[in-house]
Design a protein around this motif. Structure first.
Motif, PDB file in Angstrom:
ATOM      1  N   VAL A  38       0.838  -1.205   0.000  1.00 40.47           N
ATOM      2  CA  VAL A  38       0.000   0.000   0.000  1.00 40.47           C
ATOM      3  C   VAL A  38       0.873   1.254   0.000  1.00 40.47           C
ATOM      4  O   VAL A  38       0.672   2.193  -0.756  1.00 40.47           O
ATOM      5  N   THR A  39       1.924   1.238   0.855  1.00 39.47           N
ATOM      6  CA  THR A  39       2.794   2.420   0.967  1.00 39.47           C
ATOM      7  C   THR A  39       3.506   2.709  -0.356  1.00 39.47           C
ATOM      8  O   THR A  39       3.541   3.848  -0.834  1.00 39.47           O
ATOM      9  N   ALA A  42       1.113   4.048  -2.855  1.00 34.92           N
ATOM     10  CA  ALA A  42       0.776   5.455  -2.577  1.00 34.92           C
ATOM     11  C   ALA A  42       1.901   6.374  -3.030  1.00 34.92           C
ATOM     12  O   ALA A  42       1.681   7.436  -3.612  1.00 34.92           O
ATOM     13  N   GLN A  43       3.212   5.924  -2.719  1.00 29.66           N
ATOM     14  CA  GLN A  43       4.363   6.760  -3.112  1.00 29.66           C
ATOM     15  C   GLN A  43       4.474   6.877  -4.641  1.00 29.66           C
ATOM     16  O   GLN A  43       4.914   7.886  -5.151  1.00 29.66           O
ATOM     17  N   ASN A  46       0.547   8.750  -5.834  1.00 30.49           N
ATOM     18  CA  ASN A  46       0.117  10.056  -5.316  1.00 30.49           C
ATOM     19  C   ASN A  46       0.665  11.233  -6.110  1.00 30.49           C
ATOM     20  O   ASN A  46      -0.062  12.194  -6.379  1.00 30.49           O
ATOM     21  N   LEU A  62      -6.217   8.680  -3.843  1.00 29.67           N
ATOM     22  CA  LEU A  62      -5.932   7.245  -3.936  1.00 29.67           C
ATOM     23  C   LEU A  62      -6.729   6.515  -2.872  1.00 29.67           C
ATOM     24  O   LEU A  62      -6.674   6.853  -1.701  1.00 29.67           O
ATOM     25  N   LYS A  63      -7.489   5.518  -3.332  1.00 28.44           N
ATOM     26  CA  LYS A  63      -8.243   4.728  -2.358  1.00 28.44           C
ATOM     27  C   LYS A  63      -8.058   3.265  -2.703  1.00 28.44           C
ATOM     28  O   LYS A  63      -8.292   2.867  -3.847  1.00 28.44           O
ATOM     29  N   MET A  64      -7.655   2.463  -1.719  1.00 31.75           N
ATOM     30  CA  MET A  64      -7.427   1.042  -1.995  1.00 31.75           C
ATOM     31  C   MET A  64      -7.551   0.243  -0.700  1.00 31.75           C
ATOM     32  O   MET A  64      -7.487   0.789   0.398  1.00 31.75           O
ATOM     33  N   GLY A  65      -7.795  -1.017  -0.880  1.00 28.92           N
ATOM     34  CA  GLY A  65      -7.887  -1.882   0.283  1.00 28.92           C
ATOM     35  C   GLY A  65      -6.558  -2.535   0.559  1.00 28.92           C
ATOM     36  O   GLY A  65      -5.568  -2.304  -0.136  1.00 28.92           O
ATOM     37  N   ARG A  66      -6.519  -3.369   1.628  1.00 31.96           N
ATOM     38  CA  ARG A  66      -5.251  -4.019   1.985  1.00 31.96           C
ATOM     39  C   ARG A  66      -4.835  -5.039   0.942  1.00 31.96           C
ATOM     40  O   ARG A  66      -3.668  -5.279   0.741  1.00 31.96           O
TER      41      ARG A  66
ATOM     42  N   GLU B  68      -0.067   4.678   6.170  1.00 32.68           N
ATOM     43  CA  GLU B  68      -0.666   3.547   5.469  1.00 32.68           C
ATOM     44  C   GLU B  68      -2.082   3.257   5.975  1.00 32.68           C
ATOM     45  O   GLU B  68      -3.012   3.068   5.190  1.00 32.68           O
ATOM     46  N   LEU B  71      -4.407   5.863   4.836  1.00 34.86           N
ATOM     47  CA  LEU B  71      -4.808   5.726   3.434  1.00 34.86           C
ATOM     48  C   LEU B  71      -5.943   4.713   3.297  1.00 34.86           C
ATOM     49  O   LEU B  71      -6.917   4.943   2.595  1.00 34.86           O
ATOM     50  N   ILE B  72      -5.782   3.641   4.054  1.00 32.10           N
ATOM     51  CA  ILE B  72      -6.818   2.606   3.995  1.00 32.10           C
ATOM     52  C   ILE B  72      -8.060   3.070   4.754  1.00 32.10           C
ATOM     53  O   ILE B  72      -9.173   2.667   4.449  1.00 32.10           O
ATOM     54  N   LEU B 137       2.578  10.811   1.883  1.00 27.86           N
ATOM     55  CA  LEU B 137       2.926   9.660   1.061  1.00 27.86           C
ATOM     56  C   LEU B 137       2.829  10.096  -0.381  1.00 27.86           C
ATOM     57  O   LEU B 137       1.743  10.476  -0.840  1.00 27.86           O
ATOM     58  N   GLY B 138       3.943  10.050  -1.112  1.00 20.42           N
ATOM     59  CA  GLY B 138       3.930  10.459  -2.525  1.00 20.42           C
ATOM     60  C   GLY B 138       3.382  11.854  -2.704  1.00 20.42           C
ATOM     61  O   GLY B 138       2.710  12.140  -3.692  1.00 20.42           O
ATOM     62  N   ALA B 140       1.130  13.276  -0.957  1.00 19.28           N
ATOM     63  CA  ALA B 140      -0.236  13.470  -0.432  1.00 19.28           C
ATOM     64  C   ALA B 140      -0.188  13.607   1.082  1.00 19.28           C
ATOM     65  O   ALA B 140       0.621  12.928   1.735  1.00 19.28           O
ATOM     66  N   TYR B 142      -1.348  13.217   4.906  1.00 19.37           N
ATOM     67  CA  TYR B 142      -2.190  12.333   5.723  1.00 19.37           C
ATOM     68  C   TYR B 142      -2.186  12.813   7.155  1.00 19.37           C
ATOM     69  O   TYR B 142      -2.203  12.042   8.118  1.00 19.37           O
TER      70      TYR B 142
END
Lengths: 282, 998
Positions: A38-39, A42-43, A46, A62-66, B68, B71-72, B137-138, B140, B142
């Motif tokens: 995920v990290t 995002a990097q 984003n 950005l939206k996402m699950g695990r 992280e 974000l989730i 993050l990137g 963005a 948080y």
């Protein structure tokens, strides 16, 4: 967050992409299928989403699950206005109406089954009852294509799901599995970065890489604005900086470049899902 | 104030140790407090930094994790995460995640309380550590994460560390204090001992010493004290000894001054005597009681001028200072004159002012006398050394002089043994040997004469001698020397002169010849003159030998007549000679009652003047025409006399036998030869002899014994001794033994002839004596040299003709030149008389005496007419009877051990013949000539004179180009060769007959 809230927002406060970005614009969800952590995702994404959001005047978040299924579920639920995914071509999901608008420039992707360089495995047949790592049950080139081939080849294996492509390669690298089924495109980059020597024992037919799809409810102007922003990134200094930041975050020498894609170009996915012997949903 | 005063009093009463302990303790206490404080401050800052770093670390770790989850959108996971962090860091008092303007998650854990005194908390107050971090993050956002850390735990740690540090410092300082105390106490003990020892030393205990101990500095101080004490003790002892020595030295000085043999005195500034010693009293004969306080004028009452001189010198010394020495002649009270030297210097007081003077008188009278004697001795010694050096130099010269002719003799003798030498070369060699031998004889005679003179044993006779005979003899020998050197020679008689002088002619000639030889030797150009005059007043003959040579320096003149001395050593090197001549001449002149003096300067020539007593004068000569010479002895002047009689030669040496026999035969006598005295006695007693020539040294019986034996047996015939010893003693010894005379070896022809003439009768046909044919001397030496003799004869016949012409023309100069040429042409080989005749002719021509030259030319012709040569041998006319007679080498006749040599020649004979025939066949005249010339040389050399004669003829034929004659001569050579081989085959049985027949 339901997609219709976004639609409402769009209809009320949308301004053309060429205009100044509206401060009060509600952000649009952008899903990215879980190919990495995920990290790291995002990097990588984003900076691009920040640039495109500014360009079109609507923030893209950005939206996402695990996991990929979680993320795919979010897409299916309509939480993503745009999504970077190839999970939406199954017979059921195709009906949701997501349309392909963009893809990353590059060769078509293939599914591949790889073993360690020092492995005694020489062919797919040698993998009978062996542990084989897959990114996830949803992964098209990582699971569906190789599994389809294995099943059609009459080879049953023990499935091990690593969560994503690199996870599957890690399982192979550290000897947890006899083989890994992954996107052929990721192989060389991973092997180079990790100093891992592997051997490909099977590759699938080529499929165009993961596309960016747009929700059918989005206004076509917005979709076109987003498409134009992605395509024009490489020509814009700010866009190039965002793409460079993304590449740096991934530790990749290659910089992404987005090109226009048409929905019909992905019909081979749709055909595959109709004929596959693999059970379940990606 | 009271407290301060009391504190000061207490401080003063304290010893060094308590003082040091107190001061040191206080200082250490302060140092401990300061160290603790500094440590606490440093640790406080460190702890504060650590708190901040901890908060930053916490945020760095937590922020990405929070991102992280954000974000989730999993807030529960964020909360769990932050709470887990709070358990890891117990100092955390609050953790807050704030996003989009509100606190999403806040965690507040309980911070445990720690026991820290309140005063310390206030003193070391520490703020809360507060840190925040933005979560991105990137690119963005948080939200933001905030952490707050409580300082209580850090303060507690600081409190515990400070307490620990304080305890540690205090313990260390206590240990240091105790160590210092013990160290100081030990060192201070030594210092107390030092103080005690110094006090004891001051009170006279000079032996007190401190045992060094404690620290290095303290040990040094103790050692320094000990050294000083040691030195001072030594100095005190030395001082005591010095005083005693000073007293002794003063006493010694007193005694020294008094006992010194040198007269010493002192005077004050006024010139009055303040002190004198015993020597002074003795020297002047005046007592100190009398003279002290008196002036110098009182000392020299009789010599006021001496007193005034001394007074002036004294004043000058006192005015100028320094040291003054001067000589003076004093007269003592006893009236003695003494030569003395004054040595004076000023006396000064402690400030350097002159207060008087001190003087010493050295009596130089004896010293000067001794010096005079020493100088005389030195001169004498130097002279002796010089004489010694001269003698050494003389020996060196003699060695050289003797070696030179000996080298020639040995060298030419060896060359003569070489059979390849031609006869001409042999004759030349023999002449050289004779010349060298004569030179050697002259040298030895000189030495003997000189030693005889030195020994006082030289005897001179006084007989009347015609003056010009004397001079002629000298000139005859001297002129050739001068001419050989290319300088002139003149005889300058100053008439009137006595016709005869009474002197020893041999010695007089010896003197003059010596002087003239010297003059010639040292003259490079110009001439040498012999001037003769008569000093009628002194009754002396004055003969001057004047040259234009290098001259003699004044310094050299002094040593000139000393024996063993030439002008200098370099002269010897340059001119040769022994340095004997002048010394001998001078002594001889003195023995003859005359003298020699010299007048010379470098570069101006020399004039040696000999004066000899004339003796009774019976006639005077007033011009050249009055010159009357003694008639020449009939023997040598003309020709050898023809004698007859019986001669017995007693001689053991074969060489001497041959030589003497040859001389006798030359006079017409055939001697009988015996080899020793015993045979002589036997022979003489068996038949009477007219003369016996008796060698003195022989084997079996020597000559002396034989003579005595003969005389003892009544033999009255004349016996003449032959001896190599020429001293008067030897001669006397011979006469005493019964000899009638003696001949000295080597035997001179003239002496021999005279002796024989005296004892034997003249031969018959006296008129024929002058016309009797003469055999050339050359043929006497070697009868086979007839060709050479003929050649010589022809040359002299030609000279005779030239002489006749010159005389007819009255050309004296031409005659003189001819005479000189003839002298060098070898007249001796024809007849010794010829040589003498030519010498006289040269003299007469030079003197311009017409009568004499006429006589002499006539004599020359007569003599030449008497010379008779064998007719030329003619090979063709050789009697046939002799053609095949065997020939034996003459060499084998003389010495049979030459057989090897002759054999060698025999082996080469065919080779000669073949070479001759080959050359003749090729008509190669040059090769023929070489061969003939070679044969001419070797034939005689190997003892075959016939070969030489043949070769001479062959050479003539070759020169004339008569090849047919040569061919005949080659045949003749072949016949000769056959005879020679035959002779060799018949040897030794027929050798005698064969030789004679050849």
């Amino acid at each position: 967050m339901r997609w219709y809230f976004f639609v409402l927002a769009m209809t009320v406060g949308w301004t053309p992409a060429t205009g100044a970005p509206a401060e009060t614009e509600a952000p649009l969800g952008f899903g990215v299928i879980n190919q990495r952590s995920v990290t790291l995702t995002a990097q990588a994404w984003n900076p691009i989403l920040g640039y495109v959001g500014k360009k079109v005047g609507v923030p893209l978040v950005l939206k996402m699950g695990r996991t990929a299924p979680e993320t795919t579920a979010m897409t299916v639920r309509g939480e993503h206005a745009f999504a970077y995914t190839n999970h939406m071509f199954t017979v059921d999901r195709d009906r949701l109406g997501y349309k392909v608008i963009l893809r990353m420039q590059g060769e078509p992707i293939r599914g591949a089954i790889v073993v360690r360089d020092d492995s005694p495995v020489r062919s797919v047949a040698d993998l009978k009852d062996a542990r084989v790592a897959f990114p996830s049950r949803e992964a098209f080139v990582g699971y569906w294509l190789p599994m389809d081939h294995l099943l059609k080849s009459g080879v049953r294996v023990q499935e091990v799901f690593a969560g994503n492509q690199e996870g599957a390669m890690s399982q192979l690298q550290f000897g947890e599995v006899a083989a890994a089924a992954v996107n052929h495109k990721l192989l060389s980059r991973y092997g180079q970065r990790e100093g891992f020597r592997y051997r490909v024992i099977w590759t699938s037919d080529p499929y165009l890489d993961v596309p960016i799809v747009a929700h059918p409810s989005l206004p076509p102007r917005l979709v076109e604005a987003v498409r134009a922003a992605f395509i024009g990134m490489a020509e814009d200094p700010a866009g190039r900086r965002a793409l460079q930041a993304s590449a740096e975050a991934l530790g990749s020498p290659e910089v992404w470049r987005f090109v226009r894609a048409e929905d019909a170009e992905y019909d081979n996915y749709r055909r595959f899902y109709r004929t596959t012997v693999v059970k379940g949903n990606p | 104030m009271n407290l301060a005063a009391r504190g000061t009093a207490v401080w003063r009463s304290l010893g060094l140790l308590p003082r040091l302990a107190a001061a040191q303790g206080l200082l250490l206490l302060c140092a401990a407090a300061l160290i603790t404080l500094l440590f606490a401050r440093q640790y406080h800052a460190q702890l504060a930094g650590e708190q901040a770093a901890k908060a930053r670390l916490l945020l760095d770790v937590a922020a990405p994790l929070v991102a992280e989850q954000a974000l989730i959108g999993d807030y529960a996971a964020v909360k769990q995460l932050l709470e887990r962090q709070a358990t890891v860091y117990p100092e955390i008092s609050r953790l807050t995640w704030r996003w989009n303007g509100r606190d999403r998650v806040v965690v507040r854990p309980d911070v445990p309380r720690e026991e820290v005194p309140g005063w310390f908390q206030r003193l070391a107050a520490m703020p809360e550590a507060h840190a925040t971090a933005d979560i991105r993050l990137g690119g963005a956002d948080y939200g933001r994460l905030e952490a707050v850390l409580d300082p209580t735990r850090a303060q507690h740690a600081l409190w515990r560390a400070t307490l620990h540090n304080l305890a540690l410092s205090s313990s260390a300082m206590l240990v240091l204090m105790v160590a210092l105390f013990f160290v100081l106490r030990a060192n201070l003990r030594v210092l107390r001992q030092l103080a005690d020892a110094a006090d004891r030393f001051r009170h006279g205990d000079h032996t007190v010493r401190v045992r060094p101990g404690g620290a290095r500095e303290v040990r040094s101080a103790a050692s320094a004290f000990n050294n000083v004490a040691e030195r001072m003790q030594g100095l005190l002892n030395d001082l005591s000894e010095s005083r005693q020595q000073l007293r002794e030295q003063l006493h010694f000085s007193e005694e020294l001054i008094e006992t010194l043999p040198l007269p010493l005195y002192t005077k004050n500034r006024q010139g009055r005597f303040t002190r004198v010693n015993k020597a002074w009293e003795a020297f002047f004969g005046a007592g100190r009681a009398e003279m002290l306080g008196r002036h110098v004028a009182d000392l020299y009452l009789d010599s006021p001028e001496i007193a005034a001189h001394i007074d002036v010198m004294d004043r000058a010394l006192m005015r100028n200072g320094g040291l003054q020495t001067h000589d003076a002649t004093l007269r003592t009270r006893r009236g003695e004159d003494r030569q003395v030297m004054f040595a004076k210097t000023t006396l000064t007081d402690a400030d350097g002012h002159v207060i008087g003077l001190i003087g010493a008188i050295t009596d130089l009278t004896e010293l000067k006398r001794a010096e005079h004697q020493a100088r005389a001795a030195l001169i004498e010694k130097t002279a002796a050394e010089k004489a010694n050096q001269a003698k050494s130099l003389f020996l060196a010269n003699m060695s050289h002089e003797i070696r030179t002719p000996l080298t020639a003799i040995i060298g030419y003798s060896e060359a003569l043994l070489d059979v390849r030498q031609s006869m001409a070369e042999r004759i030349e060699g023999i002449r050289t040997i004779r010349q060298a031998g004569r030179h050697l004889l002259g040298l030895i005679n000189d030495i003997l004469d000189l030693s005889k003179i030195e020994a006082g044993r030289l005897e001179v006779e006084c007989i009347p001698v015609p003056l010009f005979d004397l001079i002629d003899d000298v000139v005859a020998l001297a002129r050739p020397q001068a001419e050989a050197k290319g300088i002139g020679f003149a005889v300058e008689p100053v008439f009137p002169l006595p016709a005869k002088v009474t002197t020893d002619p041999v010695r007089a000639k010896q003197i003059l010849l010596n002087l003239i030889s010297n003059a010639i030797k040292f003259t490079e150009q110009g001439q040498v003159s012999l001037r003769v005059r008569h000093d009628a007043v002194g009754g002396r003959l004055v003969i001057e030998v004047v040259d234009t040579g290098i001259g003699i320096s004044a310094e050299q003149l002094v040593r000139l007549f000393q024996a063993f001395s030439q002008a200098d050593a370099s002269t010897t090197r340059r001119f040769g000679g022994t340095g004997l001549g002048l010394a001998l001449s001078k002594q001889l002149a003195e023995m003859l009652g005359g003298s020699i003096c010299v007048d010379s300067a470098p570069g101006r020539g020399s004039r040696f003047t000999v004066t000899l007593p004339v003796g009774a004068i019976d006639a005077m000569m007033h011009g050249a025409d009055d010159i009357r010479r003694a008639p020449p002895p009939e023997d040598a002047r003309t020709t050898a006399p023809n004698l007859k009689g019986r001669l017995l030669l007693v001689e053991d040496n074969p060489v001497n036998q041959r030589v003497i026999a040859l001389k006798a035969r030359h006079l017409g006598i055939e001697p009988r030869i015996v080899e020793n005295g015993a045979q002589a006695v036997e022979a003489a007693l068996a038949e009477p002899f007219d003369l016996i020539l008796m060698d003195m040294h022989m084997p079996v019986m020597d000559g002396m014994t034989a003579t005595r034996t003969l005389r003892a047996r009544g033999y009255t015939g004349p016996i003449v001794a032959l001896t190599a010893n020429s001293t008067q003693e030897d001669r006397q010894y011979c006469l005493d033994a019964g000899c009638n005379g003696f001949l000295t070896k080597p035997i001179e022809n003239a002496q021999f002839t005279e002796t024989l003439r005296r004892h034997l009768q003249a031969g018959e046909a006296a008129p024929a004596a002058s016309g009797e044919p003469l055999v050339p001397a050359l043929l006497w030496q070697d009868p086979d040299l007839v060709e050479l003799a003929r050649h010589l004869h022809e040359r002299f016949v030609a000279y005779g003709a030239a002489l006749q012409r010159a005389q007819a023309a009255g050309d004296n100069e031409a005659m003189r030149t001819l005479a000189r040429q003839m002298k060098t042409a070898g007249p001796d080989y024809l007849a010794p008389q010829l040589t003498e005749l030519i010498g006289q002719l040269e003299f007469a021509a030079t003197a311009g005496n017409r009568q004499s030259t006429q006589d002499l030319v006539a004599k020359f012709d007569a003599l030449m007419a008497r010379l008779q040569l064998p007719s030329p041998p003619d090979g063709a006319a050789t009697p046939a009877s002799a053609a095949d007679t065997p020939l034996v080498s003459d060499l084998l006749q003389e010495s049979p051990d030459m057989a090897d040599l002759v054999e060698y020649f025999l082996e080469r004979l065919p080779e000669y013949e073949a070479s001759l025939r080959t050359a003749a066949a090729a008509a190669d005249l040059a090769a023929l000539k070489t061969q003939a010339h070679d044969l001419k040389s070797v034939g005689g050399g190997y003892g075959y004179p016939l070969v030489t004669q043949l070769a001479i003829r062959m050479e003539a034929s070759i020169l004339a180009g008569k090849l047919d004659e040569v061919l005949g001569q080659i045949d003749e050579f072949a016949r000769l060769a056959r005879r020679i081989r035959a002779g060799e085959a018949t040897r030794p049985a027929g050798s005698q007959a064969a030789y004679r027949s050849s």
